[in-house]
Design an enzyme around this catalytic site. Structure first.
Site, mmCIF file in Angstrom:
data_model
loop_
_atom_site.group_PDB
_atom_site.id
_atom_site.type_symbol
_atom_site.label_atom_id
_atom_site.label_comp_id
_atom_site.label_asym_id
_atom_site.label_seq_id
_atom_site.Cartn_x
_atom_site.Cartn_y
_atom_site.Cartn_z
ATOM 1 C CB SER A 495 -4.900 -13.261 -6.955
ATOM 2 O OG SER A 495 -5.101 -13.090 -5.576
ATOM 3 C CG ASP A 506 -4.305 2.562 -10.046
ATOM 4 O OD1 ASP A 506 -4.831 2.631 -11.170
ATOM 5 O OD2 ASP A 506 -4.768 1.871 -9.114
ATOM 6 C CE LYS A 521 -9.506 -16.173 -6.070
ATOM 7 N NZ LYS A 521 -9.063 -15.389 -4.888
#
Length: 728
Positions: A495, A506, A521
């Site tokens: 999460s 990224d 998740k």
């Protein structure tokens, strides 16, 4: 040929989802009809990815409800299933019209079959089992069909009870042999220590003799059968106390689970327990437990709690029995989770003994002294370590915590910022952030913590059904840490952990190292009290429902795929389907438009460092052993055939235990690194002996942690591109 076996434990189970049989009080058809209508409405209107309630949905509910009631094919006959099948494609229509025909038909027959089953198991367990015959039993029940008649059904009961009794019998024989061996060894040691006095005692005939009651195989077999019988009788007693609310919740949840594994219905009393869990006040062993089939599984260890401090209980362990101190342990296999927790939790200072099945199939008794689980140990903490005469910081973040009800209550973002400031004062050259086993928490703090390592920009995209994604950004241009950064993850990093790790990846801001991928998740749930939807004079409970989905700023979802590590290190779960992939009906992975963001070329030698680490891991003898152990564990988990001949059963277990010795060195590993507390914490530790002990244990574990060692090596090799990061 190598023998295959799945190491089993007493299969004195009935149903992991039901935990009951005879409805204790009268059903409330009016309430049940209202409830089924509200749940259908809530799912249709609010779920992120609603399904059509059609014939396909009907067939899945049919299959899952039958499986929930009778996963081990112990009750229903094939003729029952054939009779129920008339409703196989009608359940969707019944749900829409609030018709309970299928539910009532199945429950009426189930009640009848369960009452019949009591006679079966009691009669079977009156006679000894013959463990000298050549026979085997496959415990993969998904492969089995329902019995064609009662004779076949009784045969199935005989085999399952034989497996259960066999497992108990082996435990008793093994324990008796161990006691005999230990007592004999103790006498021999005493005689050696006594020397001349022992010789003198011997002449007088007064050498102490240890009286051990040696029981025959037949006596132990009888005790094992009696224990199986008692466990079943106790289990049925508990199950008979359940009411229609419990039963109907099972049926409702076979509807909700078709949407995704995190959408489920809470009956009123279950909602109350859920609220208590969410409050964060914990007393007991410090472990979060979940129901997995019929077993109580350790889903998480609370950092700093009694189980965590003991170091023996692990995530993935299955708890079979619970003993209070020296009392005889109670079987909790097949018991409802809430009832099992009642046995496990208890007052501070009391002892609980857990009989657990480890991931390698071995059975172990673990003693834990219950305690108050202090929230302090769920907070950020740091350590300082020298690597080749250079100083680095290790920050452990167990949760992305926040308290929205307390304005001045500490949260993970402000704590992390302060911890980084303190480590900078010690002139550390790089930071390792350990997110292993971090199950997530506050999205807000995850975004703010990401902002400590980048200039302002998007961190995550959050999307409601049918709407354009909402880009959540860090708006603070300051960078708290512009040096080398490594993030350590595993399969249980979930999460919010995945959001932070994905953002760092990224932006090319950090090296992600650890398991092949994180948990996966990528969904958000909301708890909806159903009385807010429909005004009714009785408590209708609540729905926990998936309403949003997370996406990385590159457009990819974290759902299912999680975050893939730049550097993969083998661990014991390497060949298991762990995380969201292992759940039933998870939402799929997809991709949306990426957010506008500017990746940085943070490191001059990123690819070289990553490739060098991969080569080290591939050539490291310890990692090779870890990988071999993971393959061995997967092989053991996949073996489902149990030998019902005792000698061969014992031989296979002994062989498995002998094979496990090849991996003993894994637990003995110790690096040359020395971890110490940051300077600001030293005065605190002088005045807090308990916290000092916790830190000492943490540092000891870090020293033995090969994953931390490799992550620090990577951190020490990174060379920053100073032109692309703005200093604070």
């Amino acid at each position: 040929m190598k023998s295959k076996i799945k190491f089993i434990f007493p299969l004195i189970i009935i149903s992991g989802m039901l935990f009951g049989f005879k409805i204790a009080n009268d059903p409330d058809p009016e309430k049940d009809k209202i409830l089924i209508g509200i749940v259908r409405y809530a799912l249709k209107q609010g779920h992120y990815s609603p399904h059509d309630i059609d014939d396909s949905f009907s067939e899945k509910v049919f299959t899952d409800f039958i499986d929930a009631l009778d996963p081990y094919k112990r009750f229903f006959l094939q003729s029952d299933i054939d009779e129920f099948s008339k409703n196989r494609y009608l359940i969707d229509d019944q749900i829409k019209s609030e018709d309970l025909s299928f539910y009532n038909q199945v429950m009426t027959r189930f009640d009848q079959r369960v009452l019949e089953s009591q006679q079966y198991y009691r009669e079977i367990l009156q006679s000894p089992f013959d463990f000298s015959k050549e026979a085997s039993f496959d415990v993969d029940y998904d492969k089995k069909s329902f019995s064609k008649n009662k004779a076949e059904l009784i045969k199935n009961w005989q085999l399952q009870l034989k497996v259960s009794t066999l497992s108990r019998l082996h435990e008793k024989i093994h324990m008796q042999e161990s006691m005999t061996k230990n007592e004999t060894k103790g006498v021999e040691e005493k005689e050696e220590e006594d020397g001349a006095e022992a010789e003198e005692d011997e002449e007088e005939g007064s050498v102490p003799k240890v009286e051990i009651e040696i029981k025959s195989f037949e006596e132990l077999e009888k005790e094992s059968r009696e224990a199986t019988l008692k466990s079943l009788d106790d289990l049925y007693t508990v199950m008979f106390e359940l009411d229609d609310t419990d039963w109907f919740a099972i049926f409702i949840n076979t509807m909700t689970i078709q949407f995704d594994p995190h959408t489920n219905y809470f009956a009123p009393k279950d909602k109350k327990r859920f609220d208590q869990t969410m409050s964060g006040k914990l007393e007991g062993i410090g472990a979060r437990l979940q129901k997995r089939d019929d077993y109580t599984r350790v889903a998480e260890l609370i950092s700093g709690g009694p189980a965590w401090r003991g170091g023996e209980l692990e995530v993935g362990d299955l708890i079979l029995k619970v003993g209070q101190g020296d009392e005889f342990p109670v079987d909790i296999v097949g018991m409802r989770l809430d009832d099992a927790i009642e046995y496990i939790k208890g007052k501070k200072g009391t002892e609980v003994k857990l009989t657990v099945k480890k991931i390698d199939g071995s059975i172990k008794v673990i003693s834990i002294i219950r305690d108050i689980v202090e929230l302090e140990e769920t907070f950020v903490k740091s350590s300082v370590v020298d690597v080749d005469n250079r100083k680095f910081g290790v920050i452990n973040l167990p949760k992305f915590y926040i308290d929205f009800n307390e304005r001045n209550f500490r949260n993970s973002a402000t704590d992390m910022e302060q911890e980084i400031k303190r480590l900078k004062e010690e002139n550390v050259e790089g930071l390792l952030i350990d997110l292993r086993n971090n199950g997530g928490g506050s999205l807000k703090t995850a975004i703010e913590i990401a902002g400590l390592f980048i200039s302002n920009g998007p961190v995550v995209q959050v999307k409601y059904r049918g709407e354009k994604a909402n880009i959540r950004s860090d708006k603070d241009k300051r960078i708290q840490w512009d040096g080398p950064l490594v993030v350590l993850v595993n399969e249980l990093s979930a999460s919010a952990s995945e959001i932070f790790a994905a953002a760092m990846q990224d932006y090319n801001r950090a090296v992600i190292i650890g398991s092949k991928q994180s948990f996966g998740k990528g969904t958000v749930q909301q708890v909806l009290p159903l009385n807010n939807v429909f005004k009714y004079d009785k408590d209708l409970g609540a729905m926990k429902m998936t309403i949003q989905k997370f996406y990385r700023i590159n457009g990819g979802s974290t759902q299912l795929k999680g975050v893939s590590s730049d550097i993969v290190m083998p661990d014991k779960y390497s060949y298991f389907e762990i995380g969201e992939r292992d759940e039933k009906n998870p939402l799929s992975w997809d991709k949306i438009e990426p957010a506008e963001y500017t990746p940085v070329n943070a490191y001059e030698n990123f690819h070289q460092v990553v490739n060098d680490s991969k080569r080290r891991i591939a050539d490291n003898p310890h990692f090779i052993i870890i990988d071999d152990n993971a393959k061995w564990l997967k092989e053991g988990r996949d073996n489902t055939l149990v030998n019902l001949n005792y000698e061969k059963f014992k031989e296979e277990i002994d062989q498995r235990e002998e094979e496990s010795k090849a991996f003993d060195d894994i637990a003995l590993y110790e690096s040359r690194l020395e971890f110490i507390s940051p300077k600001y914490e030293l005065p605190i530790l002088e005045n807090d002996s308990i916290l000092a002990k916790k830190r000492e244990l943490w540092h000891k574990n870090l020293k033995k942690d090969i994953y931390v060692e490799e992550a620090l090596t990577v951190l020490s090799e990174l060379e920053m591109n100073k032109n692309l990061l703005v200093k604070n």
